[in-house]
Design an enzyme around this catalytic site. Sequence first.
Site, PDB file in Angstrom:
ATOM      1  N   ASP A   1       0.905  -1.146  -0.003  1.00 28.72           N
ATOM      2  CA  ASP A   1      -0.102   0.022   0.048  1.00 28.72           C
ATOM      3  C   ASP A   1       0.863   1.047   0.042  1.00 28.72           C
ATOM      4  O   ASP A   1       2.114   1.016   0.367  1.00 28.72           O
ATOM      5  CB  ASP A   1      -1.119  -0.032   1.315  1.00 28.72           C
ATOM      6  CG  ASP A   1      -2.322   0.985   1.060  1.00 28.72           C
ATOM      7  OD1 ASP A   1      -2.129   1.727   0.156  1.00 28.72           O
ATOM      8  OD2 ASP A   1      -3.285   0.743   1.699  1.00 28.72           O
TER       9      ASP A   1
HETATM   10  C1  BGC Z   1      -5.066   3.308   0.243  1.00 30.72           C
HETATM   11  C2  BGC Z   1      -5.301   2.185  -0.903  1.00 30.72           C
HETATM   12  C3  BGC Z   1      -5.027   3.104  -2.299  1.00 30.72           C
HETATM   13  C4  BGC Z   1      -3.928   3.773  -2.258  1.00 30.72           C
HETATM   14  C5  BGC Z   1      -3.570   4.436  -3.596  1.00 30.72           C
HETATM   15  C6  BGC Z   1      -3.739   4.180   0.006  1.00 30.72           C
HETATM   16  O1  BGC Z   1      -3.958   4.905   1.001  1.00 30.72           O
HETATM   17  O2  BGC Z   1      -4.929   2.489   1.300  1.00 30.72           O
HETATM   18  O3  BGC Z   1      -6.421   1.714  -1.029  1.00 30.72           O
HETATM   19  O4  BGC Z   1      -5.051   2.334  -3.303  1.00 30.72           O
HETATM   20  O5  BGC Z   1      -3.469   4.657  -1.355  1.00 30.72           O
HETATM   21  O6  BGC Z   1      -4.295   5.656  -3.721  1.00 30.72           O
END
Ligand code: BGC
Length: 775
Positions: free
Chosen positions: A279
Amino acid sequence: MKLIAKLSGITLAAVLAMPLSMGAQDLKLSADNIDQILNAMTLEEKATLLVGGGNRGFSSSTESTIGATQNLVPGAAGTTAGIPRLGIPPTVLADGPAGIRISPTRKGDAHTYYATGFPVGVALASSWNTELVEEVGKAIGNEVLEYGADVLLAPGMNLHRNPLCGRTFEYYSEDPVVTGKIAAAYVNGVQSNGVGTSVKHYAANSQETNRTGVDEIVTPRALRELYLKGFEIAVKEAKPWTVMSSYNKLNGPFTQENKELLTTVLRDEWGFDGIVMTDWIGKRNTARQVQAGNDLMEPGNVSQVEEIIEMVNNNELAMEDVDKCVRRILQYIVKTPRFKGYKYSNTPDLKLHADITRKSATEGMVLLKNENNTLPLADVDSVALFGITSYDFIAGGTGSGDVNKPYVIDLLTGLKNVGLDVNSSLADLYLSYKDYNEKKAAHDRAPGGWFWGKQVLEEMPLSRNAIDKQADLTDVAIITLGRQAGEGRDRVIDNDFNLTETERTLLTNVCDAFHAKDKRVVVILNMGAPIETASWKNLPDAILMAWQPGQEGGNSVADVLVGNQNPSGKLTMTFPISAMDHPSSLNFPVDPSKRGSSGSYNRQPAKNVDYTRHDEGIKVGYRYFDTENKNVSYPFGYGLSYTDFAYSKPMVKADKDGFTAYVTVTNTGKVGGKEIVEVYVEAPKGSLEKPRNELKSFAKTKYLKPGESQTLSFKVTDYDLASFDEAGSRWVADAGNYKVKFATSLDKVLATADYTMRKTFILPVNDVLRLADSN
Ligand code: BGC
């Protein structure tokens, strides 16, 4: 790009046959020469590929030999790095899940890049219709393809451990079978376009409070049966191209550095052959991530590249571990549209997709109450439309899941579109109140913004007199109650899970005034998660859970209200009487005063902030309420229809690895509709304590006309029936008699049959993911 497209068709034999004079500098990636490319790569190039191109700051004008990602699709969340020397293009990763999230406008470009805002995850899941979810996934994936992205960072599949989780709207259910099957359908739909998905957030990312620091402490049994199960189903049934490891720790280490989670279970046991990406955390524990099998670090920072190089040079990281990840990333890249040179149009068919979202949203709506056939509205011309959310309709949640959609149809517009006459003096009052509120909080609600708006739109107080007047003037009252929530913050109990005082007063006064005139009241719930309903559900005549149904929301709700569509959604989670009824609430950050302390040092770790014990084990959702005979407001699987269904001819046929069950569903009512059949299994008393009922399969009928029948079938394997025996690290299903229940809702079993398992089923698996001793 043209060159890449041409070369992608070249076979290994052709590459080997190339004249020597072509040399290494002419070697370009193709689907057949991945090993050769790997051999030709420098350590710097390999390290570059393991780290996302996000934060390197290269712009399209930068001439760089490695790492160039360019600003390929503005607003996309991240990229993989490109290595032009070897014909390795950068690829684009975009959020997800209710549609592709990209910037809707670009500097100096008159064209707009709006994406369709589809129903949020929980709304899709509540349809229990895998075909429909696949169709929606197909439409979303088409926008991914046509806007030039390669992977959609979706679906979100964490379990609804507690309804206060801020991202409940993005996730599917408190049950892993619903979660897994819906996710598999979504992945299949998106990936049918030749683009990838990233099932997320693996695993046990059950709360938003301190999500990047909290240690989720979960028993192996609860992990295997609940928190991992959905991922297992999706991986096995839909082969997502990528998996996103979560921000949180799990029983000690961060999930991103947990080899047992990312390699032993995910790859060795389940057969996952795609890439794992982090993530969006940036630099953390580079070497351990590579060793664990976390192939790609997002969004990526040049210091991570340097660290990999340094560690390999110092023998702290084996080249073999690096190579494994590089090979998998190359295998991913050759599948992408960007590698194949796909000429995307930037003009997906937004009109067609608006129709798909309008229709799909209605299938997930759950009719919670419908006294005296209040719905569909009959003999109604004029409507008194109450509740600020009616005029400021909520299409989706906040954070990375917020799609930059071209418009949102509010309920006022939706009702007018189906020909209803909405009282204009009341509407004008709300619209000016909305204007005033918007001006006051403009910065909170910037279109497409990341910012957290209010969880609850402040409701407009209305005098009893004004309400009485509406009861005189109109035929029916509709009240919308709304809730917003999203990434980075959990919900709270007061004035969020529970109604605000203004909402309660409005509801009471409208019901009193309209009932005094023998007129009906309908409540629309526009939110992505459960709220408290037990204390007020007796007041209105009908309640429709519309969820956050996407950009066509107002139209979709209106279609259901007037009966153009018969609602056929059912709850994928329990509605408890009180938020504290969930056993997980004892170990969830329900108290906002204890939040946000992470990052401060010199203090004891804070419960539910720095660590969260899943003391309830597998007693999550109905597995607790049903097994312990606790009262709820609405049970798991609940949802009404405008018609009635009867079940007949239940049957179970044993086969070589389990059984197939059958039941016939007949529409016995007066209008057409669809029915969801939930198959619960009650196991014989055996070696492990089990929940009383567990959902093992489900299916939805086609649209059945009055009098029409359909026989549904459900395949359940002995492995599906097994529980996880921690002591022996094995899956076990005891021999004996299993009661197979065909239910319209967990509390309403309409037919049963029996399955006799002759021999105890045992499947030993790796003894991993144990709790650390200190836990
Ligand atoms: C979120 C993810 C997301 C990623 C990219 C993160 O903060 O938890 O779900 O895909 O950001 O935007």
